[in-house]
Design an enzyme around this catalytic site. Sequence first.
Site, PDB file in Angstrom:
ATOM      1  N   HIS A 150      68.839  23.052 -10.183  1.00 43.43           N
ATOM      2  CA  HIS A 150      68.763  24.252 -11.023  1.00 43.43           C
ATOM      3  C   HIS A 150      68.552  23.925 -12.502  1.00 43.43           C
ATOM      4  O   HIS A 150      68.287  24.820 -13.300  1.00 43.43           O
ATOM      5  CB  HIS A 150      70.033  25.097 -10.875  1.00 43.43           C
ATOM      6  CG  HIS A 150      70.225  25.682  -9.504  1.00 43.43           C
ATOM      7  ND1 HIS A 150      69.277  26.486  -8.913  1.00 43.43           N
ATOM      8  CD2 HIS A 150      71.252  25.581  -8.612  1.00 43.43           C
ATOM      9  CE1 HIS A 150      69.720  26.859  -7.708  1.00 43.43           C
ATOM     10  NE2 HIS A 150      70.907  26.323  -7.504  1.00 43.43           N
TER      11      HIS A 150
ATOM     12  N   ASP B 235      67.594  23.056  -0.104  1.00 37.78           N
ATOM     13  CA  ASP B 235      68.835  23.744  -0.464  1.00 37.78           C
ATOM     14  C   ASP B 235      68.674  25.247  -0.229  1.00 37.78           C
ATOM     15  O   ASP B 235      67.566  25.785  -0.318  1.00 37.78           O
ATOM     16  CB  ASP B 235      69.144  23.469  -1.940  1.00 37.78           C
ATOM     17  CG  ASP B 235      70.506  23.960  -2.381  1.00 37.78           C
ATOM     18  OD1 ASP B 235      71.435  23.131  -2.425  1.00 37.78           O
ATOM     19  OD2 ASP B 235      70.644  25.164  -2.690  1.00 37.78           O
TER      20      ASP B 235
ATOM     21  N   HIS C 178      69.377  27.542  -2.143  1.00 31.01           N
ATOM     22  CA  HIS C 178      68.994  28.216  -3.387  1.00 31.01           C
ATOM     23  C   HIS C 178      67.693  27.639  -3.921  1.00 31.01           C
ATOM     24  O   HIS C 178      67.481  26.424  -3.880  1.00 31.01           O
ATOM     25  CB  HIS C 178      70.106  28.064  -4.425  1.00 31.01           C
ATOM     26  CG  HIS C 178      71.425  28.588  -3.956  1.00 31.01           C
ATOM     27  ND1 HIS C 178      72.387  27.756  -3.404  1.00 31.01           N
ATOM     28  CD2 HIS C 178      71.910  29.848  -3.903  1.00 31.01           C
ATOM     29  CE1 HIS C 178      73.439  28.506  -3.053  1.00 31.01           C
ATOM     30  NE2 HIS C 178      73.176  29.767  -3.345  1.00 31.01           N
TER      31      HIS C 178
ATOM     32  N   ASP D  57      73.757  23.874   2.172  1.00 35.69           N
ATOM     33  CA  ASP D  57      74.357  25.209   2.106  1.00 35.69           C
ATOM     34  C   ASP D  57      73.560  26.227   2.924  1.00 35.69           C
ATOM     35  O   ASP D  57      73.862  27.422   2.906  1.00 35.69           O
ATOM     36  CB  ASP D  57      74.544  25.681   0.654  1.00 35.69           C
ATOM     37  CG  ASP D  57      73.378  25.344  -0.257  1.00 35.69           C
ATOM     38  OD1 ASP D  57      72.328  24.883   0.241  1.00 35.69           O
ATOM     39  OD2 ASP D  57      73.511  25.555  -1.473  1.00 35.69           O
TER      40      ASP D  57
HETATM   41 ZN   LIG Z   1      72.461  25.646  -3.207  1.00 35.78          ZN
END
Ligand SMILES: [Zn+2]
Lengths: 345, 345
Positions: free
Chosen positions: B160, B196, B198, B285
Site C-alpha cells: 500500500h 493480497d 487488498h 487475507d
Molecule cells: Zn491485505
Amino acid sequence: MDIFYSPEHRAHRGEFEFFRGELVPCFEKPERADYIHAALVRQELGNIVAPGSFPLDAIERVHAPRYLRFLEGAWDEWAALGNTRDAIPAVWPIRGFRHDVEPDSFIARLGMYSFDSGTPFTAGSWQAAKLGADIALSAQRRIAGGARAAFALSRPPGHHAGADFLGGYCFINNAAVAAQAFIDGGAHRVAILDVDYHHGNGTQSIFYGRPDVLFQSIHGDPKTEYPFFLGHADETGEGAGAGFNQNYPLPAGSGNDAWFAAFDLAASRIRAHAPDALVVSLGVDTYVGDPISKFRLDAPEYLRMGDAIAALGLPTLFIMEGGYAVKEIGDNVASVLRGFRDRAG
Amino acid sequence: MDIFYSPEHRAHRGEFEFFRGELVPCFEKPERADYIHAALVRQELGNIVAPGSFPLDAIERVHAPRYLRFLEGAWDEWAALGNTRDAIPAVWPIRGFRHDVEPDSFIARLGMYSFDSGTPFTAGSWQAAKLGADIALSAQRRIAGGARAAFALSRPPGHHAGADFLGGYCFINNAAVAAQAFIDGGAHRVAILDVDYHHGNGTQSIFYGRPDVLFQSIHGDPKTEYPFFLGHADETGEGAGAGFNQNYPLPAGSGNDAWFAAFDLAASRIRAHAPDALVVSLGVDTYVGDPISKFRLDAPEYLRMGDAIAALGLPTLFIMEGGYAVKEIGDNVASVLRGFRDRAG
Ligand SMILES: [Zn+2]
Ligand SMILES: [Zn+2]
C-alpha cells in the site's frame, strides 16, 4: 443591524475530535454561538431575526451535488451500519488516487469528502449545516434588499469547506454561498475578507478561478498553522481568476500592528476591486486568549477591526466563523459589530 | 528455498488504529510474522537466513527522498513534541491542496505523507520498515545470484505504500524496491503479481507509467473494499506504461473458482510479458477465516496457488504482505511455498 440566528444550531454537537493521536473533546461547541448571541443581545447590537428556509439550489451553486447528497444522507447511512458514535473519516484519496469513482462504502465516501478527522459528523450535522447556510442566505437577502449590514450567526462555521469537501469544523461554506447569492442577484463583483485565524482554504478553492469574487485572507502561516496545505502568499488565483486571490500569512505570535498592516493591504485590494458587496468571514480566534490559535490581538482591537471594515463603505455581510475562547468570544464579536456601527451609523 | 527473516520486525508494534470513529487494537501485530516463521520452520520449507543491510539508495529508487527523510526522523520529532502515544495523522491534503510545499508542522507532514489513520507510526516503525526492505533486497539478491525462488518474510507489509505515502500498515514498498533492484541489476522486464485481498495501490502507482514492470493485482472490489480509491479494472497504465497494469477486482464473497479464473488471466499477461523475474506480493487475507477481508479461499487452495505460480516457470521472489487470521496465517503461507516447491523442485 439585524442578527440572523436560530437556537437549532445546537443540533450539531460533536463529542470528540481526533487530534495528535487521540480523541479529545471537541473545541467547536454549541456554547460558542450561545455566548455570541448573549453578548449581542446584552449590548443591544441589533434585532435577533429567525432565518428563512431556502431550497438547496443556492447551495448547489458552490457545492457539488454529489457532496450535498452525501451530507444529507450521511447520518442515516452511518446509523444503519450500527454506529452510534460520531462519524470520523479514517482513509482518504491522496496523490494519484481516484476522485471520479464514488465508492459504495460509507467510510470511503466520508474520506473522499473530508480533509481532516477533527470534524465529527453527528446526527444533527446536516440540519445544522443547512441551517447555517439558510442564516447566511437570509442575511444576504437583507443586504440585497438595501440594508447597509447584517450579521449571520451561522454555526457550524463554513470557510474550510470546499466545493466537495468538509473539514475544520465546516460542512457548507456559508460565506461562499452568500457571495454567490450576491452574484446571482445581479452583483457584478463581490469581495470576501476572511479575518479568521485560519486560512479560508475552502473559500479560496471555490473561487480560485474566478475574477468576480475577490478573496482576501489574513491568517497564521500555513507552514506551521492549520489548515497547512493552502494559504501561502504565492497563491494568487488561476486562469480567469489570476490576481483575484491574496493571502496574508503571518507568523504565529503576530500582534495588533502586524495584523492591521496586513488588513491595510487587503483593504486596498478590496477598494480596487470596487465590489457591490463585502462578505466578512468573521473569526475571532485571532484573540490573544484563544486556546487553539496563536495571534495576539487584544480585546480593544476588535472595535478597531469593525471600524476599519466600516471605513470601506460597502454593504457588508458578516458571517460567523471560528473563535474558541468561549467566554470572550461574544464580547469580541460584539466589539466588531459595535465598531462597525459607530462608524457606519 | 531460503527464507529471509529477522525477529527485529517486532520493533514495529502499533497499539491502536483509528477505525469507524474510534481507536481499536491494531490488526497488524508482530505475532503475524512469528506465526509464519514458526510454520515454515515446522514444515521444514527452507533455511532461515538473516538479511543483510543495504544503503538507502536502493529504496530511494522508488521512494521520494523527502518522504524517506521524514520517516527516518518522524519518531524523534514526534517524541520531542512531548508525545508518547503512536503518531496517527489527522489532517491531509485533498483535491486542490498543495503538495509542493512541505509544512514545518509535524502533524501536517504526517498527513501529507499518509492516506489513512490505520497505520500508527511507532518508536520502532522506521527500523522495522527499513529492515523489511533489507529482507526483500536480500531475497532479491539470492535470486539474482541464480536461485529459482526465495521468500522475504518482511513485516510491516509494503504494497500500500507509494512513492511518497504510507497507509494500510505499509511504510516502504518492499515489492517495488525488489522489482526495481531486478531492473537495476540488469533485468529487462519484471512482473509483480499481487495476490493480497487488498489492491496493491502503492505498487500500482509507483510503476503506473512504466512498461518494464508489469503489475497484476487480484483483490476485493474497491467500490466496497479498502483501499477504495484505486484498483478498478479500467486502470491499465498511462504514458509509456499504458497496457502494463491490470486489475482483477472481485466482489466480496468471491471463492476459489472466481479467484483462480482471475489468476489465469493474470498468468497469461505475465507470460506475454516474458519477465526475467516475478515478484509475488503474497497476502493470505484471501482466506475464508480472515477477520478483516471477505474472500472465501479454503486452506487447500494455497497449495494450488503455489503450484500455479510455479507453473509460470520464472525466478520467483515471494514477499509477505497481509493476512490477519493469526492462527492460520502460517499454515496458509507454508502451503503456498510447499505448492511452489512441489512443482518447481
Ligand atoms: Zn491485505
Ligand atoms: Zn479559525
